[in-house]
Design a protein around this motif. Structure first.
Motif, PDB file in Angstrom:
ATOM      1  N   LEU A  46       0.830  -1.209   0.000  1.00 47.14           N
ATOM      2  CA  LEU A  46       0.000   0.000   0.000  1.00 47.14           C
ATOM      3  C   LEU A  46       0.861   1.255   0.000  1.00 47.14           C
ATOM      4  N   ALA A  47       1.978   1.216   0.729  1.00 49.75           N
ATOM      5  CA  ALA A  47       2.882   2.371   0.734  1.00 49.75           C
ATOM      6  C   ALA A  47       3.478   2.592  -0.653  1.00 49.75           C
ATOM      7  N   ALA A  48       3.856   1.487  -1.322  1.00 51.67           N
ATOM      8  CA  ALA A  48       4.398   1.611  -2.679  1.00 51.67           C
ATOM      9  C   ALA A  48       3.342   2.139  -3.641  1.00 51.67           C
ATOM     10  N   TRP A  49       2.100   1.701  -3.465  1.00 53.27           N
ATOM     11  CA  TRP A  49       0.997   2.182  -4.315  1.00 53.27           C
ATOM     12  C   TRP A  49       0.797   3.681  -4.123  1.00 53.27           C
ATOM     13  N   PHE A  50       0.831   4.136  -2.877  1.00 53.29           N
ATOM     14  CA  PHE A  50       0.630   5.561  -2.594  1.00 53.29           C
ATOM     15  C   PHE A  50       1.781   6.400  -3.168  1.00 53.29           C
ATOM     16  N   LEU A  51       3.010   5.939  -2.983  1.00 49.74           N
ATOM     17  CA  LEU A  51       4.170   6.687  -3.466  1.00 49.74           C
ATOM     18  C   LEU A  51       4.207   6.743  -4.989  1.00 49.74           C
ATOM     19  N   SER A  52       3.859   5.626  -5.637  1.00 52.05           N
ATOM     20  CA  SER A  52       3.852   5.620  -7.108  1.00 52.05           C
ATOM     21  C   SER A  52       2.819   6.593  -7.653  1.00 52.05           C
ATOM     22  N   SER A  53       1.674   6.691  -6.955  1.00 54.58           N
ATOM     23  CA  SER A  53       0.649   7.641  -7.379  1.00 54.58           C
ATOM     24  C   SER A  53       1.090   9.069  -7.109  1.00 54.58           C
ATOM     25  N   LEU A  54       1.774   9.287  -5.984  1.00 49.55           N
ATOM     26  CA  LEU A  54       2.214  10.629  -5.607  1.00 49.55           C
ATOM     27  C   LEU A  54       3.325  11.138  -6.520  1.00 49.55           C
ATOM     28  N   LEU A  55       4.240  10.250  -6.909  1.00 57.51           N
ATOM     29  CA  LEU A  55       5.395  10.646  -7.718  1.00 57.51           C
ATOM     30  C   LEU A  55       5.152  10.500  -9.218  1.00 57.51           C
ATOM     31  N   GLY A  56       3.995   9.975  -9.591  1.00 52.56           N
ATOM     32  CA  GLY A  56       3.683   9.827 -11.009  1.00 52.56           C
ATOM     33  C   GLY A  56       4.442   8.724 -11.697  1.00 52.56           C
ATOM     34  N   LEU A  57       4.766   7.647 -10.983  1.00 55.13           N
ATOM     35  CA  LEU A  57       5.454   6.493 -11.575  1.00 55.13           C
ATOM     36  C   LEU A  57       4.404   5.595 -12.213  1.00 55.13           C
ATOM     37  N   GLN A  58       4.180   5.772 -13.513  1.00 56.69           N
ATOM     38  CA  GLN A  58       3.038   5.155 -14.180  1.00 56.69           C
ATOM     39  C   GLN A  58       3.136   3.632 -14.215  1.00 56.69           C
ATOM     40  N   THR A  59       4.314   3.128 -14.546  1.00 57.40           N
ATOM     41  CA  THR A  59       4.458   1.662 -14.611  1.00 57.40           C
ATOM     42  C   THR A  59       4.252   1.029 -13.248  1.00 57.40           C
ATOM     43  N   MET A  60       4.892   1.601 -12.247  1.00 52.83           N
ATOM     44  CA  MET A  60       4.718   1.096 -10.886  1.00 52.83           C
ATOM     45  C   MET A  60       3.270   1.234 -10.432  1.00 52.83           C
ATOM     46  N   GLN A  61       2.650   2.353 -10.774  1.00 53.55           N
ATOM     47  CA  GLN A  61       1.257   2.558 -10.396  1.00 53.55           C
ATOM     48  C   GLN A  61       0.347   1.537 -11.059  1.00 53.55           C
ATOM     49  N   PHE A  62       0.630   1.220 -12.342  1.00 51.31           N
ATOM     50  CA  PHE A  62      -0.164   0.209 -13.052  1.00 51.31           C
ATOM     51  C   PHE A  62      -0.052  -1.150 -12.362  1.00 51.31           C
ATOM     52  N   LEU A  63       1.183  -1.520 -11.986  1.00 51.44           N
ATOM     53  CA  LEU A  63       1.384  -2.801 -11.299  1.00 51.44           C
ATOM     54  C   LEU A  63       0.708  -2.824  -9.932  1.00 51.44           C
ATOM     55  N   MET A  64       0.820  -1.704  -9.222  1.00 53.05           N
ATOM     56  CA  MET A  64       0.197  -1.645  -7.902  1.00 53.05           C
ATOM     57  C   MET A  64      -1.326  -1.685  -7.995  1.00 53.05           C
ATOM     58  N   ASN A  65      -1.889  -1.079  -9.041  1.00 51.46           N
ATOM     59  CA  ASN A  65      -3.338  -1.139  -9.255  1.00 51.46           C
ATOM     60  C   ASN A  65      -3.792  -2.578  -9.457  1.00 51.46           C
ATOM     61  N   LEU A  66      -2.989  -3.351 -10.226  1.00 53.80           N
ATOM     62  CA  LEU A  66      -3.332  -4.762 -10.430  1.00 53.80           C
ATOM     63  C   LEU A  66      -3.266  -5.529  -9.106  1.00 53.80           C
ATOM     64  N   VAL A  67      -2.208  -5.234  -8.326  1.00 50.67           N
ATOM     65  CA  VAL A  67      -2.052  -5.935  -7.042  1.00 50.67           C
ATOM     66  C   VAL A  67      -3.216  -5.626  -6.114  1.00 50.67           C
ATOM     67  N   VAL A  68      -3.600  -4.353  -6.035  1.00 48.54           N
ATOM     68  CA  VAL A  68      -4.694  -3.959  -5.152  1.00 48.54           C
ATOM     69  C   VAL A  68      -6.021  -4.506  -5.646  1.00 48.54           C
ATOM     70  N   THR A  69      -6.223  -4.491  -6.983  1.00 49.52           N
ATOM     71  CA  THR A  69      -7.493  -4.964  -7.547  1.00 49.52           C
ATOM     72  C   THR A  69      -7.726  -6.427  -7.227  1.00 49.52           C
TER      73      THR A  69
END
Length: 271
Positions: A46-69
């Motif tokens: 969850l921390a990685a998901w929040f940071l990727s969204s905050l910093l605009g890391l699109q690839t990481m955010q995409f992966l974290m979205n899949l993990v959370v989903t």
């Protein structure tokens, strides 16, 4: 208007308190299980998901979205044992009830270990002398023995009192659910009215009960009978139910024993 605002704030406070209580109960359920480490892993994700969204890391955010989903389904599978236990407690009405404190759990474990070991030794006529320290300190007697300072288990107690074992001669002293020492010497009673048929173990148990508030358990080497001394009195030939009640009364404060007390006035020899 003031009344509506008050009810709204009251509802919010109740809502927060209920959520906090539920979180607390969940923590108590998973505490001490492998679920604790899994929760730490979820927090990292969850921390990685929040940071990727905050910093605009699109690839990481995409992966974290899949993990959370798909993580909800994974959580149900991973935490299946803990969720099952919580549902069972809810069905028994225990989820929101007060559970035993750590001190009570330790005392219950001590009682179970004592009962198991005493039953084993009584059946095989293995002599034993176990003193449970209460409010009166027993350091003077602990120092006469061999320090152990170990968690209590039935296997440990049995091995100590096995005939010809290095620590079998003497008493075991238990303090705060810890086996403090073994092979300790207890003072013999000088009461002239004690039956002459009683052996040294019983006299030592009566003697320590006259100078302390300890509860002392004796297993007769000759008959296998279990006796208990407390406040200068001896309770002989106890069955399993009476023995457990006396242990609960000593180790679990507030649990009263219905065992009648009686002074020893004679009887068969218990060695």
């Amino acid at each position: 208007m003031f009344g509506d605002d008050f009810l709204t704030w009251l509802a919010r406070i109740v809502d927060i308190l209920l959520v906090a209580f539920v979180v607390y109960k969940v923590i108590t359920i998973v505490r001490g299980t492998r679920a604790v480490q899994l929760i730490k892993g979820i927090i990292v994700i969850l921390a990685a998901w929040f940071l990727s969204s905050l910093l605009g890391l699109q690839t990481m955010q995409f992966l974290m979205n899949l993990v959370v989903t798909y993580g909800v389904l994974a959580i149900i599978i991973i935490f299946q044992p803990e969720m099952r236990r919580a549902l069972e407690q809810l069905g028994r009405g225990r989820l929101f009830g007060r559970g035993p404190t750590p001190e009570e759990k330790n005392s219950i474990n001590t009682i179970d270990a004592l009962m198991k070991s005493l039953k084993y030794m009584a059946k095989r006529r293995i002599g034993a002398l176990i003193s449970l320290e209460n409010e009166t300190g027993m350091n003077d007697y602990v120092e006469t023995g061999v320090p152990v300072k170990a968690q209590i288990s039935s296997e440990l107690l049995i091995n100590i009192f096995i005939p010809n074992a290095p620590l079998h001669d003497g008493a075991v002293i238990i303090h705060n659910n810890i086996l403090s020492a073994a092979a300790c010497y207890l003072p013999l009673s000088e009461n002239p009215f004690i039956s002459k048929e009683l052996g040294t173990r019983h006299r030592a148990a009566i003697g320590v009960s006259e100078v302390t508030d300890a509860l002392t358990i004796i297993v007769s080497e000759e008959t296998g009978a279990i006796s208990v001394t407390k406040n200068g009195e001896i309770h002989r030939d106890l069955d399993e139910e009476r023995l457990r009640k006396m242990l609960e009364n000593q180790l679990l404060k507030g649990v009263k024993t219905s065992s009648p007390s009686r002074r020893q006035r004679g009887g068969r020899k218990n060695g």
